[in-house]
Design a protein around this motif. Structure first.
Motif, short mmCIF file in Angstrom:
data_model
loop_
_atom_site.label_atom_id
_atom_site.label_comp_id
_atom_site.label_asym_id
_atom_site.label_seq_id
_atom_site.Cartn_x
_atom_site.Cartn_y
_atom_site.Cartn_z
N SER A 177 0.49 25.67 -58.68
CA SER A 177 1.23 26.76 -58.04
C SER A 177 0.30 27.64 -57.22
N SER A 178 -0.92 27.86 -57.74
CA SER A 178 -1.89 28.68 -56.98
C SER A 178 -2.33 27.95 -55.71
N PHE A 179 -2.46 26.60 -55.77
CA PHE A 179 -2.80 25.83 -54.57
C PHE A 179 -1.72 25.99 -53.50
N VAL A 180 -0.45 25.96 -53.95
CA VAL A 180 0.67 26.11 -53.01
C VAL A 180 0.63 27.50 -52.38
N ALA A 181 0.45 28.54 -53.23
CA ALA A 181 0.45 29.93 -52.74
C ALA A 181 -0.70 30.17 -51.76
N GLN A 182 -1.82 29.49 -51.98
CA GLN A 182 -3.00 29.69 -51.12
C GLN A 182 -3.04 28.71 -49.94
N HIS A 183 -1.95 27.97 -49.72
CA HIS A 183 -1.83 27.02 -48.59
C HIS A 183 -2.92 25.95 -48.63
N ARG A 184 -3.21 25.45 -49.83
CA ARG A 184 -4.26 24.42 -49.97
C ARG A 184 -3.69 23.01 -50.03
N MET A 185 -2.37 22.89 -50.02
CA MET A 185 -1.74 21.57 -50.11
C MET A 185 -1.56 20.91 -48.74
N LYS A 186 -1.30 21.73 -47.71
CA LYS A 186 -1.09 21.23 -46.35
C LYS A 186 -1.83 22.14 -45.39
N LEU A 187 -2.04 21.66 -44.17
CA LEU A 187 -2.70 22.47 -43.16
C LEU A 187 -1.87 23.71 -42.86
N PRO A 188 -2.54 24.85 -42.49
CA PRO A 188 -1.82 26.08 -42.20
C PRO A 188 -0.72 25.87 -41.15
N GLY A 189 0.41 26.57 -41.34
CA GLY A 189 1.52 26.48 -40.40
C GLY A 189 2.53 25.42 -40.76
N LYS A 190 2.21 24.60 -41.81
CA LYS A 190 3.15 23.56 -42.22
C LYS A 190 3.81 23.97 -43.54
N LYS A 191 5.11 23.86 -43.60
CA LYS A 191 5.85 24.22 -44.81
C LYS A 191 5.58 23.15 -45.88
N TYR A 192 5.29 23.61 -47.10
CA TYR A 192 5.00 22.65 -48.16
C TYR A 192 6.15 22.58 -49.15
N ASN A 193 6.68 21.38 -49.32
CA ASN A 193 7.69 21.13 -50.34
C ASN A 193 7.03 20.32 -51.45
N PRO A 194 6.92 20.89 -52.66
CA PRO A 194 6.23 20.17 -53.74
C PRO A 194 6.79 18.77 -53.96
N CYS A 195 5.89 17.82 -54.19
CA CYS A 195 6.30 16.42 -54.40
C CYS A 195 6.35 16.09 -55.88
N TYR A 196 6.22 17.11 -56.74
CA TYR A 196 6.13 16.87 -58.18
C TYR A 196 6.99 17.90 -58.93
N ARG A 197 7.27 17.55 -60.20
CA ARG A 197 7.95 18.48 -61.10
C ARG A 197 7.23 18.39 -62.45
N ILE A 198 6.79 19.55 -62.97
CA ILE A 198 6.09 19.59 -64.26
C ILE A 198 7.12 19.68 -65.40
N ILE A 199 6.99 18.79 -66.39
CA ILE A 199 7.92 18.79 -67.53
C ILE A 199 7.12 18.83 -68.83
N THR A 200 7.40 19.80 -69.69
CA THR A 200 6.68 19.89 -70.98
C THR A 200 7.58 19.35 -72.09
#
Length: 456
Positions: free
Chosen positions: A433-456
């Motif tokens: 979640s911190s990677f998403v918030a800090q725009h570390r998943m995709k290059l800046p300016g691109k909307k990131y839609n998570p490709c995963y779901r965490i299940i406990t």
């Protein structure tokens, strides 16, 4: 949208200039067969250098008319390209570094496929056979240099980083280069390019003419991380596991800059290896570093490691914030320890044979929905094996983010499900979640839609 393209033919330079008719026929046969798609996508990635794209699927669709084929001549071969990205050319001539990289693609993806993958001499079901294959791929690419003292610093970090973080990677590379050390990275943009730029300037100031800028990639990731032309030795390994093994066998120390899921994967890989009991005494300098603004990032990484694989893993690295000189000095001191250790045990300086890599870190992991769902992310296993499975989880996230195959799988079947103990899933969810918030998943300016779901 129309993109500028070029049609051209180019000839090889170096070892691929002189090939027998039988070798050329073999190349023609494999390039037109099952390997053609890999050859084409890797070649397109090399030609796309500097285009600011980190989506393998988008790249292939943007240049869907791109075609590359091998032409047989009496004097050897030529590459014939149609609709190649125009950015690879200056006044109609291909940039020299990109020209070299194209033939590295040919050498590794096609030529080595016959020599390694289809060769009964290599048992790729065993630890020894897999390590031997990595050695032969690197030797064939001429990157293993005997009679040279340990000096290769592997730099890991994200392709999507801030300008401040990028400038910091250059500063660290500069200090490393001033101390006559060479750089090895994943060869793409961001934290993979910055250290090479810094080191190239430092080498020039120190009048070091043989500076080495090694870039290790693999077919699945290369389209999202196009090799930068500073790389003067590009090697394309068959998969992510062999790519990671190449880093730790050929490199003598590692510096980790801020990054996203791919960087977390790399961290878990090296820590899982160093936690193996057989590697307890083996020196391997490992530093996490970034500018002041990245202090919280490394606090979170450190906390994640402590909560999942434990305090023993935390003792295997140092965190140095906002001090490029100290990072370079730490690497330099580490290199001396590596040299003494290998000299005492008669291990090669150019390839770390003594490093024990468990088979779990070598087996190729295919991030299908089923494989991701069945990952064993529980505490009731040795810490180095938990690290191996956590690495696979992050590898799947990388595939879903940027790899053509992974993106298409997510589009077809929905998000990957990652299941495990709450004590592991909680910290992992917080980190991602911190990677998403800090725009570390995709290059800046691109909307990131998570490709995963965490299940406990």
């Amino acid at each position: 949208m129309e993109y500028n393209v070029v049609d051209t033919q180019i000839s090889p330079e170096g070892r691929l200039e002189i090939l027998s008719k039988a070798e050329v026929a073999k190349l023609l046969d494999t390039s037109q067969g099952g390997l053609y798609d890999v050859f084409r996508s890797c070649s397109l990635a090399v030609l796309n250098c500097g285009n600011g794209l980190d989506d393998g699927k988008e790249l292939l669709e943007r240049y869907k008319n791109f075609d590359i084929s091998i032409i047989q001549r009496e004097r050897g071969i030529k590459l014939d390209m149609k609709s190649a990205p125009a950015r690879a050319f200056v006044d109609g001539k291909m940039i020299k570094g990109i020209h070299e990289h194209l033939f590295a693609v040919l050498r590794d993806v096609i030529y080595i496929n016959d020599e390694i993958i289809g060769n009964p001499k290599f048992n790729l079901e065993t630890t020894e056979g897999l390590t031997d294959s990595v050695f032969h791929i690197l030797r064939n690419a001429n990157v293993l240099r005997p009679m040279t003292t340990p000096n290769i610093v592997v730099c890991w970090g994200g392709h999507s980083i801030s300008r401040e973080e990028y400038d910091y990677t250059k500063d660290v590379g500069y200090e490393i280069g001033l101390r006559a050390m060479d750089i090895c990275t994943g060869c793409g943009p961001g934290a993979m390019k910055g250290p090479m730029k810094g080191a190239a300037i430092a080498h020039s100031k120190q009048r070091i003419t043989g500076g080495r800028y090694l870039g290790f990639s693999e077919p699945g990731i290369i389209a999202a991380e196009s090799p930068n032309p500073i790389v003067n030795d590009l090697v394309i390994l068959p998969d992510i596991e062999k790519r990671l093994e190449a880093f730790v066998r050929a490199g003598h120390g590692i510096v980790v800059f801020p990054g996203g899921a791919g960087t977390a994967e790399e961290i878990l890989y090296i820590l899982g290896i160093l936690l193996h009991p057989d590697n307890a005494e083996l020196p391997f300098p490992l530093v996490f570093t970034g500018p002041k603004s990245a202090a919280d990032y490394f606090t979170q990484i450190d906390q994640f490691i402590g909560e999942t694989i434990g305090p023993e893993a935390q003792r295997r690295y140092k965190i140095i914030v906002d001090d490029p000189v100290r990072v370079a000095q730490e690497m330099q001191d580490g290199m001396k320890r590596v040299r003494e250790f290998r000299k005492e045990r008669s291990d090669a300086y150019y390839f770390n044979w003594l490093l024990k890599i468990d088979h779990e870190f070598q087996k190729p992991f295919f991030p299908t929905h089923e494989n991701m769902r069945n990952l064993r992310l529980q505490k009731d296993q040795p810490s180095h094996l938990l690290a191996a499975n956590l690495r696979r989880a992050f590898s799947g996230v990388v595939a879903g983010n940027v790899k053509d195959q992974g993106i298409r799988a997510i589009e077809k079947h929905g998000k990957f499900e990652i299941r495990g103990d709450a004590k592991i899933m909680g910290p992992m969810d917080a980190l991602l979640s911190s990677f998403v918030a800090q725009h570390r998943m995709k290059l800046p300016g691109k909307k990131y839609n998570p490709c995963y779901r965490i299940i406990t």
